[in-house]
Design an enzyme around this catalytic site. Structure first.
Site, mmCIF file in Angstrom:
data_model
loop_
_atom_site.group_PDB
_atom_site.id
_atom_site.type_symbol
_atom_site.label_atom_id
_atom_site.label_comp_id
_atom_site.label_asym_id
_atom_site.label_seq_id
_atom_site.Cartn_x
_atom_site.Cartn_y
_atom_site.Cartn_z
ATOM 1 N N LYS A 106 0.853 -1.193 0.000
ATOM 2 C CA LYS A 106 0.000 0.000 0.000
ATOM 3 C C LYS A 106 0.881 1.233 0.000
ATOM 4 C CE LYS A 106 -4.493 0.762 0.233
ATOM 5 N NZ LYS A 106 -5.536 -0.246 -0.055
HETATM 6 N N1 GLU Z 1 -7.160 0.044 -3.243
HETATM 7 C C1 GLU Z 1 -7.921 -1.142 -3.554
HETATM 8 C C2 GLU Z 1 -8.005 -2.051 -2.346
HETATM 9 O O1 GLU Z 1 -7.871 -1.626 -1.237
HETATM 10 C C3 GLU Z 1 -7.433 -1.845 -4.820
HETATM 11 C C4 GLU Z 1 -6.023 -2.337 -4.785
HETATM 12 C C5 GLU Z 1 -5.522 -2.830 -6.126
HETATM 13 O O2 GLU Z 1 -6.296 -2.922 -7.060
HETATM 14 O O3 GLU Z 1 -4.321 -3.114 -6.197
HETATM 15 O O4 GLU Z 1 -8.286 -3.207 -2.465
#
Ligand code: GLU
Length: 416
Positions: A106
């Site tokens: 993240k």
């Molecule tokens: N931000 C989204 C999540 O928390 C998508 C993450 C992604 O597609 O890599 O799942």
């Protein structure tokens, strides 16, 4: 806000429950409790008034035993390193529980995008990309959108990364604009996945969706798409909220019109035919289905005690604290946990990455069909685990996910 629990502590408490159940040894517990790599970067950005402002950014690669690290980038004033660590940890379990070949990561930048111009956002995004460019990549760590980032932000990342490397590498991120190799269906995928999970949860609990009511906390990308899609299956949207407040109507709210209203006025508040209620009132409404689709720590112990919904389907990451989980479990509320319920986004991110690497383009229908199968199968695997082992649904999902990651680590062995 400082009295709210630390999201990473919450994530570690959840991990402890799963690893105790799996009887993992201390070494494995320690590996799983620590992010593999943490980057903190300072980002000097020239603002429109000519002054330079320095933003702090993070990228956490939590674990990549099952594949390249994967996870979104969040732009929000409340971003902290521990929040990004928690979100990266949850991404690891999310990719494992739906069995896609990714680890978890993240990113986040502490900023208030609502007060920044497009030019400021672009310069900050490009500087952030340059700062993490040596650590991301299509086979290493693949960012995507999260809270207050979108396909335009992904396009700036693709351009900056590609300029630095010397050739076009669109597969470095997912959630791109379709014109740059983004997947059809990616923009609505998270909400769509939450709707599929709600449909399956209704089935196994004998809830007739045609007569059901639901409330959505957070009317952003996830919450609004969820409401629009779920409404098509029959239930009535009776309340929705955003950072400005919550609205309620006993008669029901048209989800599509509500989104149009929010796009026009900036908020759901004031939507004709609704009355204003508080966020807490929304969370404690007498509805069949409650979807928290905003940020972490929404359903605390105190809120959980007043929850009247039969089902909670988590569109957000980490909306429920471990203390609240105990209350919900005792009350018999059926919870579809975040790592499963909101996995539709990363599932279609995976489909986007596969299309990019294979130089393929699938129709929206093909993407949606694959998403539906992947998330429905995962839902039933988690449900079966919870029934067979008599586990709370979140614990069942974590047991499956953490077990898979631990297996991969064990099989790889410890270097050197
Ligand atoms: N931000 C989204 C999540 O928390 C998508 C993450 C992604 O597609 O890599 O799942």
């Amino acid at each position: 806000m400082s009295s709210l629990p630390d999201p990473f502590e919450n994530a570690l408490k959840q991990l402890e429950i799963a690893s105790d159940y799996l009887k993992l040894d201390n070494g494995m517990k320690e590996i799983l409790s620590n992010p593999k790599r943490i980057l903190t970067v300072s980002l000097p950005v020239r603002m429109d008034n000519g002054e330079v402002k320095v933003f702090t950014g993070y990228r956490v690669q939590y674990n990549d035993a099952r594949g390249p690290a994967k996870g979104g980038i969040r732009y929000h004033p409340a971003v902290t390193l521990n929040e990004v660590k928690a979100l990266a940890c949850w991404m690891t379990w999310k990719c494992a529980v739906v069995d896609i070949p990714f680890g978890g990561a993240k990113g986040g930048v502490v900023c208030d995008p609502k007060t920044m111009s497009a030019g400021e956002l672009e310069r900050m995004t490009r500087r952030y990309t340059a700062a993490i460019a040596d650590f991301i990549g299509p086979y290493r760590d693949i960012p995507a959108p999260d809270v207050y980032t979108n396909s335009q932000v992904m396009a700036w990342i693709v351009d900056t990364y590609s300029q630095l490397k010397g050739y076009m590498i669109p597969e470095v991120v997912t959630g791109k604009p379709v014109s740059l190799g983004g997947s059809l269906g990616r923009d609505t995928a998270t909400g769509r996945g939450v709707a599929f999970c709600t449909r399956e949860a209704a089935k196994v609990n004998g809830l007739n969706l045609k007569e059901a009511t639901f409330a959505v906390q957070g009317y952003g990308n996830v919450g609004s798409n969820y409401a629009i899609l779920l409404q098509e299956l029959g239930p009535k949207l009776v309340a929705a909220s955003d950072s400005s407040g919550a609205v309620y109507s006993k008669k029901g709210i048209d989800a599509k019109q509500l989104l149009e209203y929010k796009e026009k006025t900036g908020s759901v508040v004031g939507f004709p035919g609704t009355e204003k209620i508080s966020d807490k009132e929304l969370l404690q409404l007498d509805v069949d289905i409650l979807c928290p689709a905003a940020l972490e720590n929404t359903i605390t112990k105190e809120v959980a005690e007043g929850v009247r919904a039969k089902m909670i389907v988590e569109g957000a990451n980490g909306p429920t604290t471990p203390e609240a989980d105990k209350v919900l479990e005792e009350k018999g509320v059926f919870v579809v946990p975040d790592i499963l319920a909101n996995s539709g986004g990363v599932i279609v991110s995976y489909l986007e990455w596969v299309q990019n690497l294979n130089r393929m383009r699938w129709s929206e229908e093909e993407v949606n069909t694959r998403l539906e199968k992947k998330i429905t199968d995962a839902f039933h695997a988690v449900y079966k685990e919870s029934k067979e082992r008599k586990l709370y649904t979140r614990t069942a999902a974590l047991v499956l996910a953490v077990g898979r990651v631990a297996d991969a680590i064990r099989t790889l062995g410890i270097f050197p």
